[in-house]
Design a protein around this motif. Structure first.
Motif, PDB file in Angstrom:
ATOM      1  N   ALA A  53       0.831  -1.210   0.000  1.00  0.00           N
ATOM      2  CA  ALA A  53       0.000   0.000   0.000  1.00  0.00           C
ATOM      3  C   ALA A  53       0.864   1.258   0.000  1.00  0.00           C
ATOM      4  CB  ALA A  53      -0.926  -0.005   1.208  1.00  0.00           C
ATOM      5  N   GLY A  54       2.019   1.199   0.686  1.00  0.00           N
ATOM      6  CA  GLY A  54       2.947   2.326   0.648  1.00  0.00           C
ATOM      7  C   GLY A  54       3.480   2.565  -0.752  1.00  0.00           C
ATOM      8  N   LEU A  55       3.842   1.477  -1.436  1.00  0.00           N
ATOM      9  CA  LEU A  55       4.311   1.583  -2.824  1.00  0.00           C
ATOM     10  C   LEU A  55       3.217   2.134  -3.736  1.00  0.00           C
ATOM     11  CD1 LEU A  55       6.210  -1.822  -3.088  1.00  0.00           C
ATOM     12  CD2 LEU A  55       7.262   0.439  -3.182  1.00  0.00           C
ATOM     13  N   PHE A  56       1.993   1.679  -3.531  1.00  0.00           N
ATOM     14  CA  PHE A  56       0.871   2.161  -4.336  1.00  0.00           C
ATOM     15  C   PHE A  56       0.612   3.643  -4.062  1.00  0.00           C
ATOM     16  CE2 PHE A  56      -3.864   1.962  -5.392  1.00  0.00           C
ATOM     17  CZ  PHE A  56      -3.631   2.030  -6.766  1.00  0.00           C
ATOM     18  N   SER A  57       0.822   4.063  -2.823  1.00  0.00           N
ATOM     19  CA  SER A  57       0.679   5.483  -2.473  1.00  0.00           C
ATOM     20  C   SER A  57       1.679   6.344  -3.252  1.00  0.00           C
ATOM     21  CB  SER A  57       0.883   5.684  -0.968  1.00  0.00           C
ATOM     22  OG  SER A  57      -0.139   5.070  -0.226  1.00  0.00           O
ATOM     23  N   ILE A  58       2.894   5.822  -3.406  1.00  0.00           N
ATOM     24  CA  ILE A  58       3.914   6.560  -4.169  1.00  0.00           C
ATOM     25  C   ILE A  58       3.490   6.679  -5.626  1.00  0.00           C
ATOM     26  CG2 ILE A  58       6.316   6.507  -4.966  1.00  0.00           C
ATOM     27  CD1 ILE A  58       6.956   5.024  -2.317  1.00  0.00           C
ATOM     28  N   PHE A  59       2.958   5.588  -6.179  1.00  0.00           N
ATOM     29  CA  PHE A  59       2.466   5.630  -7.558  1.00  0.00           C
ATOM     30  C   PHE A  59       1.349   6.659  -7.713  1.00  0.00           C
ATOM     31  CE2 PHE A  59      -0.874   4.186 -10.492  1.00  0.00           C
ATOM     32  CZ  PHE A  59      -0.174   4.234 -11.697  1.00  0.00           C
ATOM     33  N   LEU A  60       0.378   6.637  -6.788  1.00  0.00           N
ATOM     34  CA  LEU A  60      -0.749   7.562  -6.859  1.00  0.00           C
ATOM     35  C   LEU A  60      -0.311   9.004  -6.621  1.00  0.00           C
ATOM     36  CD1 LEU A  60      -3.476   5.493  -4.962  1.00  0.00           C
ATOM     37  CD2 LEU A  60      -3.324   5.916  -7.428  1.00  0.00           C
ATOM     38  N   THR A  61       0.741   9.192  -5.846  1.00  0.00           N
ATOM     39  CA  THR A  61       1.294  10.535  -5.645  1.00  0.00           C
ATOM     40  C   THR A  61       1.750  11.128  -6.974  1.00  0.00           C
ATOM     41  OG1 THR A  61       2.034   9.984  -3.411  1.00  0.00           O
ATOM     42  CG2 THR A  61       3.066  11.888  -4.438  1.00  0.00           C
ATOM     43  N   GLY A  62       2.384  10.299  -7.802  1.00  0.00           N
ATOM     44  CA  GLY A  62       2.808  10.745  -9.132  1.00  0.00           C
ATOM     45  C   GLY A  62       1.619  11.118 -10.001  1.00  0.00           C
ATOM     46  N   GLN A  63       0.531  10.326  -9.916  1.00  0.00           N
ATOM     47  CA  GLN A  63      -0.675  10.626 -10.685  1.00  0.00           C
ATOM     48  C   GLN A  63      -1.310  11.935 -10.238  1.00  0.00           C
ATOM     49  OE1 GLN A  63      -1.540   8.342 -13.286  1.00  0.00           O
ATOM     50  NE2 GLN A  63       0.488   7.696 -12.620  1.00  0.00           N
ATOM     51  N   LEU A  64      -1.345  12.155  -8.946  1.00  0.00           N
ATOM     52  CA  LEU A  64      -1.913  13.400  -8.411  1.00  0.00           C
ATOM     53  C   LEU A  64      -1.084  14.609  -8.839  1.00  0.00           C
ATOM     54  CD1 LEU A  64      -4.142  14.600  -6.567  1.00  0.00           C
ATOM     55  CD2 LEU A  64      -2.525  14.360  -4.649  1.00  0.00           C
ATOM     56  N   SER A  65       0.229  14.464  -8.815  1.00  0.00           N
ATOM     57  CA  SER A  65       1.115  15.556  -9.248  1.00  0.00           C
ATOM     58  C   SER A  65       0.852  15.935 -10.695  1.00  0.00           C
ATOM     59  CB  SER A  65       2.582  15.146  -9.084  1.00  0.00           C
ATOM     60  OG  SER A  65       2.893  14.922  -7.736  1.00  0.00           O
ATOM     61  N   GLN A  66       0.696  14.946 -11.551  1.00  0.00           N
ATOM     62  CA  GLN A  66       0.459  15.210 -12.968  1.00  0.00           C
ATOM     63  C   GLN A  66      -0.885  15.885 -13.207  1.00  0.00           C
ATOM     64  OE1 GLN A  66       1.225  11.216 -14.497  1.00  0.00           O
ATOM     65  NE2 GLN A  66       3.205  11.867 -15.313  1.00  0.00           N
ATOM     66  N   LEU A  67      -1.878  15.548 -12.409  1.00  0.00           N
ATOM     67  CA  LEU A  67      -3.181  16.206 -12.537  1.00  0.00           C
ATOM     68  C   LEU A  67      -3.108  17.682 -12.157  1.00  0.00           C
ATOM     69  CD1 LEU A  67      -5.614  13.485 -11.117  1.00  0.00           C
ATOM     70  CD2 LEU A  67      -5.503  14.314 -13.469  1.00  0.00           C
ATOM     71  N   LEU A  68      -2.105  18.006 -11.336  1.00  0.00           N
ATOM     72  CA  LEU A  68      -1.897  19.404 -10.944  1.00  0.00           C
ATOM     73  C   LEU A  68      -0.893  20.104 -11.860  1.00  0.00           C
ATOM     74  CD1 LEU A  68      -3.154  21.103  -8.686  1.00  0.00           C
ATOM     75  CD2 LEU A  68      -1.178  20.589  -7.268  1.00  0.00           C
ATOM     76  N   GLY A  69      -0.516  19.410 -12.944  1.00  0.00           N
ATOM     77  CA  GLY A  69       0.394  19.993 -13.924  1.00  0.00           C
ATOM     78  C   GLY A  69       1.843  19.989 -13.516  1.00  0.00           C
ATOM     79  N   GLN A  70       2.231  19.054 -12.648  1.00  0.00           N
ATOM     80  CA  GLN A  70       3.608  18.979 -12.158  1.00  0.00           C
ATOM     81  C   GLN A  70       4.280  17.693 -12.633  1.00  0.00           C
ATOM     82  OE1 GLN A  70       2.640  21.091  -7.828  1.00  0.00           O
ATOM     83  NE2 GLN A  70       3.235  18.949  -7.926  1.00  0.00           N
ATOM     84  N   GLN A  71       5.603  17.683 -12.552  1.00  0.00           N
ATOM     85  CA  GLN A  71       6.340  16.438 -12.766  1.00  0.00           C
ATOM     86  C   GLN A  71       6.079  15.513 -11.576  1.00  0.00           C
ATOM     87  OE1 GLN A  71      10.506  17.202 -13.455  1.00  0.00           O
ATOM     88  NE2 GLN A  71      10.087  18.929 -14.822  1.00  0.00           N
ATOM     89  N   LYS A  72       6.042  14.218 -11.841  1.00  0.00           N
ATOM     90  CA  LYS A  72       5.711  13.290 -10.761  1.00  0.00           C
ATOM     91  C   LYS A  72       6.901  12.934  -9.872  1.00  0.00           C
ATOM     92  CE  LYS A  72       6.190   9.063 -13.559  1.00  0.00           C
ATOM     93  NZ  LYS A  72       5.480   7.846 -14.046  1.00  0.00           N
ATOM     94  N   LEU A  73       8.117  12.986 -10.417  1.00  0.00           N
ATOM     95  CA  LEU A  73       9.294  12.501  -9.684  1.00  0.00           C
ATOM     96  C   LEU A  73       9.557  13.246  -8.372  1.00  0.00           C
ATOM     97  CD1 LEU A  73      11.606  10.456  -9.659  1.00  0.00           C
ATOM     98  CD2 LEU A  73      12.995  12.134 -10.906  1.00  0.00           C
ATOM     99  N   PRO A  74       9.550  14.592  -8.338  1.00  0.00           N
ATOM    100  CA  PRO A  74       9.841  15.274  -7.065  1.00  0.00           C
ATOM    101  C   PRO A  74       8.893  14.865  -5.940  1.00  0.00           C
ATOM    102  CG  PRO A  74       9.978  16.827  -8.887  1.00  0.00           C
ATOM    103  CD  PRO A  74       9.406  15.562  -9.441  1.00  0.00           C
ATOM    104  N   ALA A  75       7.594  14.849  -6.236  1.00  0.00           N
ATOM    105  CA  ALA A  75       6.615  14.486  -5.204  1.00  0.00           C
ATOM    106  C   ALA A  75       6.786  13.033  -4.762  1.00  0.00           C
ATOM    107  CB  ALA A  75       5.196  14.717  -5.722  1.00  0.00           C
ATOM    108  N   GLN A  76       7.073  12.146  -5.710  1.00  0.00           N
ATOM    109  CA  GLN A  76       7.256  10.738  -5.371  1.00  0.00           C
ATOM    110  C   GLN A  76       8.484  10.524  -4.491  1.00  0.00           C
ATOM    111  OE1 GLN A  76       7.179   8.959  -9.346  1.00  0.00           O
ATOM    112  NE2 GLN A  76       5.218   7.993  -8.858  1.00  0.00           N
ATOM    113  N   LEU A  77       9.572  11.197  -4.820  1.00  0.00           N
ATOM    114  CA  LEU A  77      10.807  11.035  -4.046  1.00  0.00           C
ATOM    115  C   LEU A  77      10.663  11.582  -2.632  1.00  0.00           C
ATOM    116  CD1 LEU A  77      13.556  11.867  -6.705  1.00  0.00           C
ATOM    117  CD2 LEU A  77      13.205   9.669  -5.553  1.00  0.00           C
ATOM    118  N   ILE A  78      10.030  12.747  -2.512  1.00  0.00           N
ATOM    119  CA  ILE A  78       9.864  13.341  -1.180  1.00  0.00           C
ATOM    120  C   ILE A  78       8.908  12.500  -0.338  1.00  0.00           C
ATOM    121  CG2 ILE A  78       9.050  15.373   0.080  1.00  0.00           C
ATOM    122  CD1 ILE A  78      10.032  17.068  -2.305  1.00  0.00           C
TER     123      ILE A  78
END
Length: 550
Positions: free
Chosen positions: A90-115
């Motif tokens: 579930a933690g790994l899936f949260s990281i994946f979904l974090t990237g999806q949420l970032s992209q919906l906000l017009g951002q790159q997914k990597l920074p949010a996923q790494l943090i």
């Protein structure tokens, strides 16, 4: 796909798994075992029951119970190991979904996923076996489907929102109140903006309907509107809850200082509406963060370490923070400093607050434990479980001796996690357990003498002094008799002194602090525990007192 893209897509997950398994191979507390038992009972007996075989919902997460039971039936892997597997997944899936949420906000997914992947709360609790990381994934999924519903209002997005909400409602009892608050904020904002309200109003009434159906099913099956741990904690005054909530915010910031940097952008958004309120996606994310933060404050937070209640909104906070800070600096600097601050917070946390310990000290911790081989690495790698293992072994030995002589004891304790989980697998329906805090049994919650006592984040505040001073009226009014066995964590030995005068003999005494022989000490876990048995039974079975020192 180029190699650089593959690296970008996998680094957050590799980092998350690497840090987690090295620093937190098993984290958190033994509360996970309360849910593990409900999954065990469903898988083995075909129904969700408590340790006594009663239809009491002792776990707080119905979906977590169903998921663990299902995977166990398919795989036959022991449930504590499955608990870790599910929470890490579930933690790994949260990281994946974090990237999806970032992209919906017009951002790159990597920074949010790494943090997010290096944040203390998500990392620590993803390796704890509780449903916490599942809630994180559910919150992110709910946000994503809500954002998609706002931009594409059709049957597909509506159905996706309903499924996400159903998952969340089944995961946590507070989900209804948080979701309703979240939707009300969206509806009010859209009304002020004179935008389309119907999709969110439909979702609102769908949430009410779904919650009503789940609550009715829960009531018909368990006879309660909420899980037993929730019912046991109800009744704390609002003033006390708010005070505790403020203290919990302080504690969470102390244990995870980077949380301040994630919360500051929310203030930017609130106090600069002209700049940010025009972005509907940002406002929806902020509304959920605010709703959840309000819930944390109102319920008074949590007694556990590692900012557990903040885990579900860590990733939304990260995504929002990057969006706001990006107006000031480049994303690459945000990513670098975010990982840096998280790294410092991680070192600080494992030195002072973690119950898990680095995997390279595993052998050092297990070599002197009695029958350690029968326990799992997810147990011996955690200081709280490590403390309980000798008690479990000695309580099992004592119960085996008593049962062999046709003595089937009643047991009283405030420890309702790992210890009864193992004891009742072997002696199910032979023994009777009474939970002093009423988290897993209803005895003290339904007793007119004890249900008026103050409530706290750990349940009803029943003390042994109160219990024994009022034992006659408790037995007369509530049918709760003097227990045959009492076991407890007792670092100050106050409980032991309260019990001794009432006809109890010490069967087992565990002394001293847990012996740390390395630098990453984490939280200070006291090793003092005892098992007390009624003196007349002790004479009957020729009891010999056992003393164990770490």
């Amino acid at each position: 796909m180029q190699i650089s893209e593959i690296v970008k897509n996998t680094v957050p997950y590799i980092l998350f798994m690497g840090i987690g398994f090295i620093l937190f191979p098993s984290s958190g507390r033994d509360d996970a075992y309360i849910t593990y038992w409900t999954a065990y009972s469903l898988a083995h007996f075909g129904e969700i029951v408590n340790y006594n075989g009663e239809r009491v919902e002792q776990g707080s997460s119905l979906l977590h119970t169903l998921l663990l039971a299902l995977i166990y039936k398919i795989s036959q892997i022991n449930i504590p190991t499955l608990g870790l597997f599910v929470s890490v997944s579930a933690g790994l899936f949260s990281i994946f979904l974090t990237g999806q949420l970032s992209q919906l906000l017009g951002q790159q997914k990597l920074p949010a996923q790494l943090i997010s992947a290096t944040s203390v709360p998500l990392l620590y609790w993803s390796f704890g076996g509780l449903e916490t990381s599942l809630v994180s994934a559910a919150i992110l999924w709910l946000l994503i489907t809500t954002l998609q519903l706002g931009s594409h209002q059709n049957e597909k997005t509506y159905l996706a929102s309903i499924i996400a909400i159903t998952v969340y409602l089944l995961l946590r009892p507070e989900a209804f109140f948080i979701t309703i608050c979240f939707l009300c904020m969206i509806i009010i904002w859209l009304y002020i903006k004179k935008q389309v309200l119907r999709p969110y109003i439909n979702i609102f009434f769908s949430v009410v309907l779904l919650f009503s159906v789940i609550t009715l099913l829960r009531y018909f099956y368990f006879g309660s509107l909420f899980p037993q741990p929730v019912e046991a904690k109800m009744g704390i005054s609002i003033a006390s809850k708010l005070q505790n909530g403020v203290l919990y915010y302080q504690k969470s910031i102390i244990q995870y200082p980077a949380l301040i940097l994630l919360c500051i952008p929310i203030l930017f958004i609130i106090f600069n509406p002209k700049k940010y309120f025009g972005n509907q996606q940002l406002l929806i994310i902020t509304a959920l963060i605010f709703s959840y933060a309000l819930f944390i404050l109102i319920v008074g937070g949590d007694w556990m370490e590692g900012a557990r209640f903040f885990v579900p909104i860590i990733s939304p906070l990260v995504v929002t923070a990057i969006y706001v800070y990006h107006n000031l600096v480049k994303q690459v600097f945000i990513m670098f400093f975010g990982i840096l601050f998280n790294s410092i917070s991680l070192i600080y946390f494992i030195l002072n607050f973690s119950t898990g310990y680095p995997i390279f000290y595993y052998t050092d911790r297990t070599e002197n434990l009695p029958k350690a081989r029968q326990f799992l690495s997810v147990e011996t790698a955690n200081s709280v479980h490590y403390r309980d293992i000798p008690l479990v072994v000695n309580l099992e030995n004592l119960l085996d001796e008593m049962v062999s002589q046709n003595v089937y004891p009643t047991i009283l304790s405030a420890q309702a996690g790992m210890v009864p989980y193992y004891i009742f697998q072997k002696h199910y329906r032979r023994l009777k357990f009474t939970d002093l805090r009423a988290l897993t049994t209803k005895h003290f919650a339904e007793c007119s003498v004890t249900n008026v006592l103050p409530r706290a984040s750990y349940g009803i505040s029943t003390s042994y002094d109160f219990f024994f001073k009022n034992i006659d009226i408790i037995e007369k009014e509530c049918g709760i008799k003097k227990p045959d066995i009492i076991y407890e964590v007792d670092p100050t030995k106050v409980k032991l002194e309260s019990i001794k005068p009432h006809g109890y003999t010490i069967a087992y005494l565990q002394t001293e602090n847990i012996n740390y022989r390395y630098d990453f000490k984490g939280t200070w876990v006291r090793g003092v525990q005892f098992i007390a048995i009624r003196s007349e039974i002790a004479s009957q079975i020729n009891l010999k007192t056992t003393i164990y020192e770490f």
